[in-house]
Write a protein that holds these residues in place. Sequence first.
Motif, PDB file in Angstrom:
ATOM      1  N   UNK A  89       4.578 -13.054  -8.349  1.00 14.88           N
ATOM      2  CA  UNK A  89       3.329 -12.254  -8.010  1.00 14.88           C
ATOM      3  C   UNK A  89       4.071 -10.469  -7.600  1.00 14.88           C
ATOM      4  N   UNK A  90       5.191 -10.474  -7.299  1.00 11.82           N
ATOM      5  CA  UNK A  90       5.687  -9.126  -6.899  1.00 11.82           C
ATOM      6  C   UNK A  90       6.144  -8.466  -8.136  1.00 11.82           C
ATOM      7  N   UNK A  91       6.521  -9.200  -8.917  1.00 14.22           N
ATOM      8  CA  UNK A  91       7.242  -8.861 -10.371  1.00 14.22           C
ATOM      9  C   UNK A  91       5.769  -8.372 -11.297  1.00 14.22           C
ATOM     10  N   UNK A  92       4.564  -8.829 -10.883  1.00  8.80           N
ATOM     11  CA  UNK A  92       3.508  -8.712 -11.676  1.00  8.80           C
ATOM     12  C   UNK A  92       2.683  -7.499 -10.922  1.00  8.80           C
ATOM     13  N   UNK A  93       3.214  -6.691 -10.098  1.00  7.42           N
ATOM     14  CA  UNK A  93       2.280  -5.813  -9.352  1.00  7.42           C
ATOM     15  C   UNK A  93       2.226  -4.604 -10.440  1.00  7.42           C
ATOM     16  N   UNK A 122      13.170  -7.674  -7.691  1.00 11.18           N
ATOM     17  CA  UNK A 122      12.176  -6.884  -7.546  1.00 11.18           C
ATOM     18  C   UNK A 122      12.682  -5.278  -7.708  1.00 11.18           C
ATOM     19  N   UNK A 123      12.292  -4.530  -8.279  1.00  9.44           N
ATOM     20  CA  UNK A 123      12.794  -3.398  -8.872  1.00  9.44           C
ATOM     21  C   UNK A 123      12.268  -2.357  -7.616  1.00  9.44           C
ATOM     22  N   UNK A 124      13.208  -1.290  -7.500  1.00 15.62           N
ATOM     23  CA  UNK A 124      13.013  -0.467  -6.214  1.00 15.62           C
ATOM     24  C   UNK A 124      11.449   0.093  -6.350  1.00 15.62           C
ATOM     25  N   UNK A 125      11.264   0.826  -7.518  1.00 20.13           N
ATOM     26  CA  UNK A 125       9.653   1.018  -7.589  1.00 20.13           C
ATOM     27  C   UNK A 125       8.750   0.251  -7.244  1.00 20.13           C
ATOM     28  N   UNK A 126       8.684  -1.088  -7.590  1.00 20.31           N
ATOM     29  CA  UNK A 126       7.615  -1.696  -7.122  1.00 20.31           C
ATOM     30  C   UNK A 126       7.734  -2.081  -5.863  1.00 20.31           C
ATOM     31  N   UNK A 127       8.754  -2.085  -5.117  1.00 26.34           N
ATOM     32  CA  UNK A 127       9.136  -2.512  -3.755  1.00 26.34           C
ATOM     33  C   UNK A 127       8.469  -1.439  -2.996  1.00 26.34           C
ATOM     34  N   UNK A 128       8.510  -0.085  -3.539  1.00 27.94           N
ATOM     35  CA  UNK A 128       7.863   0.741  -2.623  1.00 27.94           C
ATOM     36  C   UNK A 128       6.196   0.872  -2.651  1.00 27.94           C
ATOM     37  N   UNK A 129       5.934   0.527  -3.757  1.00 31.93           N
ATOM     38  CA  UNK A 129       4.268   0.386  -3.937  1.00 31.93           C
ATOM     39  C   UNK A 129       3.611  -0.926  -3.571  1.00 31.93           C
TER      40      UNK A 129
END
Length: 290
Positions: A106-110, A166-173
């Motif tokens: 789910x976090x990958x698909x944000x 999880x990528x850094x960009x998706x982690x921030x958002x």
Amino acid sequence: MSGKEGSGGFRKRKHDNFPHGQRREEKENVNPSSAMMMSFKSFQLELDTRHDKYERLVKLSRDITIESKRTIFLLHRFTSVPNGEEVLNESEVKLDAVRRKIKQVAQELIGEDMYQFHRAISPGLQEYVEAVSFQYFIKTRSLISLEEINKQLIFTAEDREETTNTTANSHDKQPHTWSLKVTPVDYLLGVADLTGELMRLCISSVGNGDIDTPFELSQFLCQIYDGFTFIGNTGPYEVSKKLYTLKQSLAKVENACYTLKVRGSEIPKHMLADVFSTKTELIDQEEGLS
């Protein structure tokens, strides 16, 4: 044709007429900071990022499939152990671990369209539906709904598990709540696979001396089969393919119930499982010849 070409030589290509120095000068004259080159570099970065995300989702789907299968194998011990509650509690722990993997999905698909990556995660979701519906049937003798499955796949920020991939960009958002919805097709395919596990549960129950479970399973499988026949060929192609396997499982359970009803008093209980396994092999051979 010249003698050189006829003896196996290479033909002269058109662009060989241009001097090598001229081609080298053309490459050197390309401006790497031009608008066209920058556009292609951005396309390359986007495609590489999407490909890497797809590969991470495939790996997560494999992990979900493996853990779900282990949960199913564990649940088959429910009829053979003296304390079935311990098996159910242990299976719940395993399913929680599977849900943590689904949370990573789910976090990958944000911010992404889930259907663009659906082929990567579909096998894992189908196996999870099979495992959680198998556990639910053992507890309640009924079928879990799609809504109840999706309710279990809503995750909050209070869950402090460390997530990888999880990528850094998706982690921030990333928001405070993550969710992943199982599609109706994945749900139907998971339920169709469930029928095979129920057939195995029927045979193992008889081997342990439980004569009531096969008749409960027969009625339950008949209801599922009726539901799938309403879909028929109007549904997705994968669902119609599963219908044949579902029919096989139902035939094996009905054959077990028939043997119990007609010849149950003649066959010792410790031999019933062997009789059923032999009959199911004969059914498979007959269907293979037909």
